[in-house]
Design a protein around this motif. Structure first.
Motif, PDB file in Angstrom:
ATOM      1  N   PHE A1544       0.707  -1.224   0.124  1.00  0.00           N
ATOM      2  CA  PHE A1544      -0.182  -0.035  -0.002  1.00  0.00           C
ATOM      3  C   PHE A1544       0.893   1.340   0.133  1.00  0.00           C
ATOM      4  O   PHE A1544       0.516   2.252  -1.017  1.00  0.00           O
ATOM      5  N   VAL A1547       2.276   2.078  -3.458  1.00  0.00           N
ATOM      6  CA  VAL A1547       1.168   2.332  -4.764  1.00  0.00           C
ATOM      7  C   VAL A1547       0.688   3.618  -4.216  1.00  0.00           C
ATOM      8  O   VAL A1547       0.578   4.553  -5.128  1.00  0.00           O
ATOM      9  N   SER A1548       0.393   3.976  -2.922  1.00  0.00           N
ATOM     10  CA  SER A1548       0.076   5.300  -2.244  1.00  0.00           C
ATOM     11  C   SER A1548       1.123   6.442  -2.852  1.00  0.00           C
ATOM     12  O   SER A1548       0.859   7.352  -3.290  1.00  0.00           O
ATOM     13  N   LEU A1551       0.949   6.949  -6.550  1.00  0.00           N
ATOM     14  CA  LEU A1551      -0.379   7.702  -6.944  1.00  0.00           C
ATOM     15  C   LEU A1551      -0.128   9.260  -6.499  1.00  0.00           C
ATOM     16  O   LEU A1551      -0.550  10.100  -7.413  1.00  0.00           O
ATOM     17  N   TYR A1603      -4.685   4.184  -9.127  1.00  0.00           N
ATOM     18  CA  TYR A1603      -5.925   4.541  -7.929  1.00  0.00           C
ATOM     19  C   TYR A1603      -6.854   3.046  -7.831  1.00  0.00           C
ATOM     20  O   TYR A1603      -6.866   2.798  -6.759  1.00  0.00           O
ATOM     21  N   GLN A1605      -5.500   0.176  -8.525  1.00  0.00           N
ATOM     22  CA  GLN A1605      -4.586  -0.762  -7.754  1.00  0.00           C
ATOM     23  C   GLN A1605      -4.596  -0.379  -6.341  1.00  0.00           C
ATOM     24  O   GLN A1605      -4.588  -1.243  -5.355  1.00  0.00           O
ATOM     25  N   LEU A1606      -4.251   0.760  -6.005  1.00  0.00           N
ATOM     26  CA  LEU A1606      -4.574   0.937  -4.460  1.00  0.00           C
ATOM     27  C   LEU A1606      -5.723   0.707  -3.717  1.00  0.00           C
ATOM     28  O   LEU A1606      -5.694   0.207  -2.733  1.00  0.00           O
ATOM     29  N   CYS A1609      -5.381  -3.233  -3.577  1.00  0.00           N
ATOM     30  CA  CYS A1609      -4.653  -3.405  -2.371  1.00  0.00           C
ATOM     31  C   CYS A1609      -4.955  -2.785  -1.069  1.00  0.00           C
ATOM     32  O   CYS A1609      -5.174  -3.793  -0.067  1.00  0.00           O
ATOM     33  N   MET A1610      -5.825  -1.782  -0.823  1.00  0.00           N
ATOM     34  CA  MET A1610      -6.673  -1.462   0.516  1.00  0.00           C
ATOM     35  C   MET A1610      -7.660  -2.730   0.741  1.00  0.00           C
ATOM     36  O   MET A1610      -7.615  -3.036   1.822  1.00  0.00           O
ATOM     37  N   MET A1668      -1.061   8.241   3.247  1.00  0.00           N
ATOM     38  CA  MET A1668      -1.339   9.115   2.057  1.00  0.00           C
ATOM     39  C   MET A1668      -1.111  10.663   2.515  1.00  0.00           C
ATOM     40  O   MET A1668      -0.677  11.466   1.652  1.00  0.00           O
ATOM     41  N   THR A1673      -0.609  13.349  -0.771  1.00  0.00           N
ATOM     42  CA  THR A1673      -1.807  12.979  -1.638  1.00  0.00           C
ATOM     43  C   THR A1673      -2.740  14.297  -1.646  1.00  0.00           C
ATOM     44  O   THR A1673      -2.782  14.679  -0.517  1.00  0.00           O
ATOM     45  N   VAL A1681     -10.700   8.276  -1.607  1.00  0.00           N
ATOM     46  CA  VAL A1681     -10.033   7.030  -1.513  1.00  0.00           C
ATOM     47  C   VAL A1681     -10.853   6.751   0.052  1.00  0.00           C
ATOM     48  O   VAL A1681     -11.306   5.433   0.197  1.00  0.00           O
TER      49      VAL A1681
END
Length: 1848
Positions: A1544, A1547-1548, A1551, A1603, A1605-1606, A1609-1610, A1668, A1673, A1681
């Motif tokens: 995570f 990916v975050s 992103l 996003y 994929q995030l 994953c989340m 994030m 972010t 999210v």
């Protein structure tokens, strides 16, 4: 036992008693049972009292009924009392009330056929069960499939799912859904789509193996075992199918209301299709084999569509069109063969009539000769030891032979299809494990049972034995695991029955032996059975009334079998000559079917139908001895062998059992027949499972669960820190018999009934506590009520007594006052009466006397007043008439003059709109003044004449006065004469009397007129009042209409607002749907891309040894480039190597060429400078010429205006002087005249003169105003042409000459004043504009001078610079200056400057191209110049002596070429070499650790660095560098996300950086929409050469993929926490009661180690949020999210709630609402309450509220319908059906209430989907978020290893 009876069989205890209709009936004890009682006093549910007799021998008491809270449990083993009535009642409640068709019974899943399509098999349900433990969800076939799949992966052991049941119970559907589950959750390993092929085999096998029976419209008439193969990653790689015991007899015979196999009816229904014309088929009623059941159609089934589905399945499985048509030919041939009519020739022979149409069709379809087939259908070949001969067959035997051939062909065709289906399902991959699905017939017993039922029941005996052994094994393992003492459980072992059937000298052996006997018969075989087993085996019996039947005691029931037909069906013979005829067929498919004719004619494991057979007796040849032996192998032997193989396969796997139950025989939806259900429960082994479980310890609790449930039975002192010791002490106290329970390592085991006993104690304890609480509360409420009543009574008494006392006092006061009032009133009455009489007398006298005096006085007064009135009235009338006439005349004159004045004013206004008119008026002013002078002269003459007339009038007046005096004297003499005439008095008196009479008559007329006037006035008043009323009503109506209009307008406004709002919402919805579709396409694209990468990796791994260069595909080339990252990098390397080769071969001549090129550029610069100077000179000359012309025109205008002004002033002075003289002369004339000063004529003249004077003063002021207006108008019109200024006044002269009279002259004079004012104002404005223009020209001149000086300074500076720097600096300055001048020219004169601008722009482009070209050349040769500096110094002295100075020669190698480009300040760019691009991507993306960057550096630093590098590539205008940088960046981000996509944090991080990179591309794109928030410095850093809009779209798509994929994953992180934390864990301890559970233990709600709680979810959400935020972010993206996170939490929680009956309770609803409130509190803490995350939990909140509200009355139903707007009807009904009381104080939801809810929600338009889509992702948007960070302030830390980057 006595204590148990004491507590259990007491009054109001409920029991089960046998019943003939309902099998078991519930009753309630009316009194306690005492040991020794012979009967029980019971009351049924309908109120009937009965006496239940106990068995005097066994004294067995009836079964006790479970508590209500245990009714409807998911697992039957969770019931405290495990017996047949409890199982039957639990299944009935779940099936009828809760509409639940699945129930666990230990390891068995009981499935009841609902005879209705249910929406519980969709992909959403599959996803919900995927990955879940079997006990965590409600019973379902998917749960069993998931358990098998999970155990296969976990235990590395093959699995089997055994589905059994009666025909019509739903076995085929259950097996189909199990296979669908495997195909969905596993997928296939190749592109062959094996899972689709596995599913496609179902319609094929149903078409050829299923038929309609009286019990089922789609009954499987064969057994099948499908092995689904999996690879090491547990994905489907193939399948294999084995079939058992096809019912061939159905091909030739069907009972009433039954059908043949579906495929025949499908062909008949499709016979009209062109491709089936050759089959010569027609309706199913035209063929014998399809019309015997008299039910050719199934309601709701379209056979034509079914055939289409079958053909599609054939195609998917690789059976081509030709083979399909071949199969259909064979099937059609079977139908035609059944219609072949065989007639008797005599008693021993038969014949087929010639030219039989159906036989001809059969022969044509199968490719055989008509003569051979008709011959062997009616004959057979017999062979003795010495000879062979042909024998005729009677008609019955011939018909049986025909039917045997049809069955044999169909069996061959069936086996061929199964074989080809298996070939299509087999792949080349190695099978690692498999899951087998066995769909096999259940135990059968009919009125007439034959060989088929015997084989079916034999197979069920074997399966039941395996099932019993498995159940016993599981029980043993559980006891050993918990280390508790156990004894061998006695369970039914059906091995004796199996031995009776399959052992040596068993039924099958004797049957085979009898088949081998030459004269064997069914009767002789029956006698052998009686002799062998009747006395030796207790399970074998002989019917009393029959010698051709036998009875076997099976595990389920006794079954009587009829021996007739057993031998024939076991032999399964067919005429071999008929087979030979078919083998000689010209039809290839038929030959293929019989290519193994040497082998057994009967396929493995298939049973023939009824009918006579004739066995062939031809002597075999030598080569066919082996096949003849195999041919003699009987069906029973074959079936026994195949069954043995099946059992070996099942024993080698872990079995899972599904028992299908048929609830009724009439196929009614959700109808439950207890008799049929019990019969099947006994037959399928469910009750045996219950009995085995009840024999041991069926109820099992963990120590924590037991403590939580029965904490109420403990005292405070009994609670110890050690829960085990606490539970042990409590149990020893509560249950005296220690054999009733056992303590294991982790669980407590209870005997049957002990949990009910504990529940009873718990209920009594809770009931006692409730009674105590109720007693206390009622006492408190009663005392409160009593105190309130007492206080109210005292208050009422106090007020009542006070009221009575006040009433008494008031009465006494009134009595006294009445007496006093009466006394004074009587006195007053008498006084008034006396005074009235006295006053009346006086008044009468006074009135009479006064009347007489007044009459006399009035007579005299009236006479004198009449004359005066007449005089006054007549004078007043005359004056009024005169005044009205005068006013009317004046008004008419005013109106007329006003009209004329308005017309003239309008004309004057039109004429006064231009300056030229005012000039003309000024020009004509002299004429007007002269006219006024003449007018004044005329007026002077008139004044003189008037004076003369006045003198004459005075003389006349004096003469008239003398005459009047004379007349007066004469009249006086006449009066004296009249007085003397007295005789005239009498006549006058008479005349007076006459006048009086006339007066009286006049008075009467006056009175009449007054009466008429009064009447008229009253009428008018009435009319006015009516009009007022009408006016009021009209006003009221008007107000009502206005109010109505306002209301309508308000409604329309609201309606429009609502419509706009709805349309806005619809547009938003459409936009979100479009975004969702687009992002789903991106997801699919990413999936395909990943699949492509995987395949490519596999290809690479398989072709590692192959040399060559492989290009990597780039799916994001926005510029349409065909280059990829790897190929471009390879080109860069090739270019670098080529540059090095060129460098090695270069000499000093290149330097000389470079210097020559610089000299040429300097010359071009000089020519451009000269051209620019020429342009400047031309501009200055044009400007000077314009100034001179403007000054000349301006001077002429000023001179003209001043001249006119002087003339007007002189005329005004002269006019004023003349007026003054006139006034003086008038005053002097008035003074000399005697008495003339007050004469009217004099006054009139004087007033006219004063008015003329005032008018002249006004004219003076107007002239002054006109002067100012003229000035301003002249100034405003300074751009007008001089010619127009001089010619237009002539027009106004002509207009002035048209004035006819003095009125027009006056109006012209008024307009002249206005014009003068306007001209003066314009003149002033013009002067100001002129001054400002002069100032601007001076400023421009100063700017030109400054620019000239600056150019000179730049020229001086450039001369001091080296040649390279000199050229570049001068070019840059020239370009800047030309650009500015171009913009100025465009602003001043767009038309004139367009051509010059085009030329300048072209020159600028040429210069920029030359500059960039030189820059690239210099940068490429920079290193080369440094390397060869010494050689240039040595060799260049002689070669360049005439071109450069020695100083320049020495400085050239030392000074870098890019010195002129170096800025004083950092420009926010990073320079890098192309060969360093791979290193940049590697260090900044691939090997970067997000944690260190997020903690120590600014957020989004990689994005800023990449953008700064991109800026430099844009700055140097390197297209290839920009493209390669962006492409490599995108590919590297994809690569790192593919590698670490489950992290995570990674990916975050990317992103955030991808979004920041996207925002930077927008912020610095130069687009005004994105530059609003930029600083001046940031605007200077915008990209200048490339438009990267297409790359922005590519990067936006990449951000969307990251996003998604995030979110995945989340979701993977949150998924295991949600159910445990939101549903199972008790956040509020003690609210949710723990109910007893069965064998399928669910996750405990008590927080143990490793158990997720709500705090775990909140901590994880906080971790997501903080991560994030650390990565920088965007806040809007964080909100999206979080909204998605909350949607996942709500959807998963609600879906599990809808699939878990144990979670649907009041206490669980409270728990859910508390958990939701904690989530809302988290949102408040993070400031995220207002963006929609809370709304995503609304369906879950409403479901929790639904669990807690009342559910009884219609009002409750209305409240539920209005409250649950976020839930669908299916979800509401599902929750109500699943609602389960945890305690006995709660009540179940009635079926009628649920029906009421369904009725009220019927009109809702909504999706019928039950579960929420947990895979749904809201469409994401990336709102533009500009950064305030200045690029030039960014420092690159050394930890990033980016030292090769250079700040520019």
């Amino acid at each position: 036992m006595n204590r148990e009876l004491e507590y259990m069989f007491v009054k109001r205890a409920r029991v089960w008693i046998p019943d003939a209709e309902e099998v078991w009936k519930s009753a309630e004890l009316n009194k306690d049972y005492k040991n020794g009682d012979a009967s029980l006093q019971l009351m049924l549910e309908d109120g009937t009292n009965i006496e239940h007799k106990l068995d005097p021998k066994t004294k067995n008491l009836p079964y006790l009924r479970n508590p209500d809270i245990l009714v409807g449990e998911n697992d039957l083993t969770a019931l405290s009392y495990l017996h047949e009535p409890a199982v039957l009642h639990n299944l009935k409640v779940r099936f009828m009330d809760s509409k639940l068709i699945y129930t666990y019974c230990g390891i068995v899943l009981v499935a009841i056929n609902p005879y209705e399509t249910l929406g519980i098999y969709g992909s959403d349900i599959i996803n919900a069960y995927s990955g879940q433990n079997m006990g965590d969800m409600d019973p379902h076939i998917f749960a069993v499939a998931e358990e098998a799949y999970k155990q296969m992966a976990r235990d590395e052991r093959n699995q089997s799912i055994i589905v059994s049941g009666e025909s019509g119970a739903g076995k085929t559907v259950s097996a189909k859904y199990a296979m669908r589950y495997f195909a969905t959750v596993s997928g296939s390993t190749s592109e062959a789509n094996v899972e689709q092929k596995v599913l496609a085999s179902n319609p094929i096998m149903e078409a050829i193996g299923n038929a309609k029976t009286t019990r089922n419209d789609n009954s499987s008439r064969f057994g099948k075992y499908i092995e689904i193969g999996f690879d090491t990653r547990y994905r489907i790689i193939g399948a294999n199918m084995r079939t058992y015991l096809l019912e061939k007899s159905r091909v030739v015979f069907q009972a009433d209301e039954e059908r043949n196999y579906h495929i025949f009816y499908q062909l008949c229904a499709s016979s009209h299709l062109p491709e089936f014309k050759m089959l010569k088929l027609s309706s199913a009623n035209d063929f014998l084999y399809t019309r015997q059941g008299r039910s050719p159609v199934i309601d709701g089934v379209d056979d034509t569509k079914e055939l289409s589905s079958t053909r599609k399945a054939f195609t998917l499985l690789g059976i081509n069109e030709s083979n399909q048509m071949g199969l259909f030919q064979v099937l059609a041939a079977i139908l035609h063969l059944g219609n072949v009519e065989i007639k008797d020739r005599d008693s021993d022979s038969s014949v087929i009539p010639p030219n039989n149409g159906h036989l001809t069709a059969f022969c044509d379809l199968v490719g055989v000769t008509y003569q051979d087939m008709s011959q062997w259908l009616c004959h057979r070949k017999l062979k003795t030891a010495t000879e062979t001969y042909i024998k005729t067959l009677p008609r019955l035997q011939a018909t049986n032979a025909r039917d045997a051939l049809s069955k044999h062909i169909y069996a061959k065709l069936f086996n061929w299809i199964v074989e080809h289906v298996n070939k299509a399902l087999i792949t080349n991959f190695k099978q690692h494990s498999f899951i087998g699905v066995l769909d096999i017939y259940g135990f059968e017993t009919f009125e007439i049972n034959s060989f088929e039922q015997f084989c079916i029941n034999y197979a069920n005996e074997k399966l039941q034995q395996q099932f019993n052994m498995h159940v016993f094994k599981l029980e043993q393992e559980e006891y050993m695991k918990e280390q508790i003492p156990w004894t061998l459980i006695d369970f039914y072992d059906n091995q004796p029955c199996i031995n009776l059937i399959e052992a040596k000298m068993g039924i099958l052996d004797l049957l085979d032996e009898e088949c081998k006997m030459p004269k064997g018969s069914d009767d002789s075989w029956a006698q052998k059975l009686y002799n062998t087993h009747l006395k030796t085996c207790s399970l074998f019996e002989k019917p009393r009334m029959s010698n051709r039947a036998f009875i076997i005691q099976h595990f389920a029931d006794k079954v009587e079998y009829q021996c007739e037909g057993f031998l024939e069906k076991n032999k399964d013979t067919v005429n071999e000559e008929q087979i030979n005829v078919l083998k000689a067929s010209k039809f290839p498919l038929l030959v293929e079917l019989f290519h193994d004719g040497e082998k057994a004619i009967s396929p493995t494991g298939q049973v023939p139908g009824t009918g006579g057979r004739t066995r062939l007796s031809i002597k075999p040849e030598k080569g066919r001895e082996k096949s003849s032996k195999e041919h003699k192998k009987t069906v029973g032997c074959q079936f026994r062998n195949s069954l043995q193989m099946l059992m070996e396969t099942l024993n080698a796997t872990t079995p899972h059992y599904v028992r299908c139950i048929k609830p009724n025989d009439f196929k009614l939806s959700f109808s439950f027949d207890p008799k049929r259900a019990v019969q099947q429960l006994r037959a399928c082994g469910v009750l045996e499972t219950i009995r085995i479980s009840a024999a041991g310890f069926p109820s099992r609790w963990t120590y924590q669960e037991f403590f939580s449930r029965y904490r109420v039975l403990m005292k405070q002192k009994d609670v110890l820190p050690d829960k085990r010791l606490t539970c042990r002490n409590v149990l020893e106290h509560l249950v005296q018999d220690q054999d009733k329970y056992q303590f294991g390592k982790t669980k407590i085991f209870f005997r049957a009934g002990q949990v009910a006993y504990l529940e009873k104690l718990r209920a009594e304890k809770l009931r006692a506590a409730c009674i105590r609480i109720q007693k206390t509360i009622r006492c408190w409420l009663a005392r409160k009520k009593y105190l309130r009543k007492r206080s109210a009574a005292i208050t009422m008494q106090r007020f009542t007594r006070g009221y009575q006392a006040r009433c008494l006092a008031k009465f006494m006061r009134r009595t006294q006052a009445a007496t006093t009032i009466q006394k004074y009133q009587r006195m007053c009455v008498e006084k008034k009466r006396y005074r009235r009489k006295q006053a009346a007398a006086l008044v009468m006298q006074t009135i009479l006397r006064a009347y007489m005096a007044r009459q006399k006085y009035r007579a005299l007064l009236r006479e004198s007043k009449v004359v005066i009135i007449q005089k006054r009235v007549r004078g007043w009338l005359a004056r009024c008439w005169y005044k009205r006439c005068l006013v009317s005349l004046v008004y008419l004159q005013c109106c007329f003059r006003r009209m004329k004045a308005r017309r003239e004013l309008k004309k004057l206004k039109i004429e006064a709109r231009s300056v030229e008119h005012f000039k003309k008026l000024n020009k004509g002013m002299e004429n007007k003044i002269m006219q006024l002078q003449r007018k004044l002269d005329e007026q002077n003459k008139e004044n003189r004449l008037v004076n003369e007339r006045l003198v004459g009038l005075e003389n006349t007046y004096t003469t008239e006065s003398e005459r009047m005096r004379a007349e007066l004297s004469r009249l006086r003499g006449a009066e004296e004469d009249a007085k003397n005439k007295g005789h005239q008095v009498n006549s006058l008196l008479e005349e007076l009397e006459k006048l009086r009479k006339e007066l009286s008559s006049t008075q009467k007329e006056k009175k009449t007129i007054e009466d008429w006037a009064q009447t008229y006035r009253s009428e008018m008043e009435t009319m006015v009042s009516e009009l007022k009323d009408q006016n009021g009503s009209l006003k009221k109506e008007k107000d009502d209409l206005n109010r109505l209009i306002q209301e309508q307008s308000q409604q329309m406004t609201e309606k429009m607002a609502r419509a706009i709002l709805e349309e806005t919402q619809q547009l938003k919805t459409d936009l979100n749907e479009e975004r969702s579709r687009y992002q789903n396409l991106l997801t699919e694209h990413l999936r395909l891309e990943e699949k492509y990468d995987d395949l490519k990796e596999e290809m690479v791994s398989s072709n590692v040894s192959k040399p060559g260069h492989r290009r990597t595909d780039s799916t994001h080339s926005s510029n349409g480039s065909e280059y990829t990252y790897n190929s471009e990098y390879a080109e860069l390397e090739d270019g670098a190597r080529a540059a090095e080769d060129v460098t090695r071969g270069m000499d000093t001549s290149l330097t000389l060429k470079l210097q020559k090129r610089l000299t040429e550029l300097e010359q071009e610069k000089q020519s451009l400078r000269n051209e620019l100077e020429n342009k400047e000179d031309q501009f200055l000359r044009a400007r000077a010429r314009d100034d001179v012309e403007f000054k000349k025109a301006r001077g002429a205008e000023l001179e003209y205006e001043s001249l006119k002004r002087q003339e007007l002033e002189s005329e005004n002075k002269k006019l004023r002087h003349d007026l003054k003289e006139i006034r003086q002369s008038l005053v002097g004339n008035a003074a000399t005249s005697v008495g003339a000063a007050g004469s009217p004529a004099y006054k009139v003249v004087l007033e006219q003169l004063n008015a003329s004077c005032e008018e002249l003063e006004v004219r003076k002021e107007e002239v002054l105003i006109l002067r100012s207006q003229l000035v301003s108008q002249k100034e405003a019109m300074h751009h007008k042409d001089e010619k127009e200024t001089m010619t237009e006044p002539s027009v106004y002269v002509e207009d002035v000459s048209k004035l006819k009279d003095a009125g027009e002259l006056k109006q012209a004079y008024v307009g002249l004043k206005d014009t003068n004012r306007l001209l003066e104002h314009q003149l002033q404005t013009q002067r100001r504009g002129y001054d400002s223009e002069v100032e601007s020209l001076r400023g421009e001149l100063q700017n030109v001078k400054e620019e000239n000086n600056r150019q000179q300074q730049l020229l001086a500076q450039n001369l001091q610079l080296p040649p390279e720097a000199r050229i570049e600096a001068s070019l840059q300055h020239e370009i800047t200056r030309l650009t500015n001048e171009n913009l100025e020219l465009l602003a001043e004169d767009p038309t004139a400057s367009r051509e010059a601008r085009v030329i300048i722009l072209r020159r600028m482009v040429d210069l920029m191209e030359q500059l960039e070209k030189q820059d690239r050349t210099i940068r490429k040769l920079k290193k080369q110049l440094k390397v060869y500096s010494k050689r240039i110094g040595e060799m260049g002295a002689g070669q360049t002596e005439g071109q450069t100075s020695p100083g320049q020669m020495v400085d050239e190698p030392i000074h870098p070429v890019n010195i002129p480009r170096r800025e004083k300040d950092f420009q926010g760019m990073l320079e890098y070499n192309k060969e360093d691009e791979l290193k940049l991507v590697k260090n900044l993306i691939l090997e970067l650790k997000p944690r260190g960057v997020a903690v120590n550096l600014i957020p989004g630093l990689p994005a800023y660095i990449l953008f700064m590098c991109l800026r430099h590539a844009d700055y140097v205008n390197d297209d290839q560098k920009v493209r390669t940088l962006l492409t490599s960046t995108i590919n590297s981000i994809k690569k790192i996300l593919k590698k670490r996509g489950d992290d995570f944090e990674t990916v975050s991080f990317w992103l955030s950086n991808t979004c920041r990179f996207l925002h930077c591309l927008k912020q610095y794109s130069g687009d005004e929409a994105f530059m609003k928030h930029n600083s001046q410095r940031q605007n200077e850093h915008c990209l200048s050469n490339f438009d990267l809009a297409e790359y922005r779209q590519v990067i936006s798509d990449l951000a969307i993929q990251i996003y998604q994929q995030l979110i995945k994953c989340m979701e993977n992180i949150l998924q295991p926490m949600i159910v445990s934390g939101m549903l199972e864990h008790e956040t509020i301890q003690g609210v949710s009661g723990v109910k007893p559970t069965g064998l399928r233990k669910r996750t405990s709600s008590i927080a143990d180690e490793g158990t997720y709680t709500l705090d775990s979810i909140l901590r994880q959400l906080s971790a997501f949020h903080s991560t994030m935020c650390q990565h920088g972010t965007d806040p809007e993206l964080i909100k999206q999210v979080v909204k998605q996170q909350f949607y996942i939490i709500g959807a998963v929680t609600l879906n599990n709630l809808l699939l878990r009956k144990d979670m649907c309770s009041w206490s669980k609803g409270m728990q859910i609402r508390y958990n939701v409130s904690q989530l809302e509190e988290w949102l408040r803490d993070k400031g995220l309450m207002t963006f929609g995350a809370k709304e995503t939990l609304e369906p879950l909140i409403q479901a929790a509220q639904l669990l807690q509200v009342k559910k009884k009355t219609d009002e409750d139903a209305d409240a539920i319908c209005s409250m649950c707007l976020g839930l669908t009807t299916a979800q509401i009904v599902k929750v109500l059906n699943l609602y389960t009381p945890v305690n006995e104080f709660e009540e179940r939801v009635s079926v009628s209430f649920i029906r009421t809810i369904q009725t009220r929600l019927r009109d809702r338009c909504e999706s019928p989907q039950l579960l929420m889509d947990t895979k749904m992702i809201y469409p994401v948007t990336f709102p533009f978020s500009p950064s305030s960070l200045a690029l030039e302030t960014i420092q690159i830390p050394s930890s990033l290893n980016l030292g090769f980057l250079t700040r520019v």
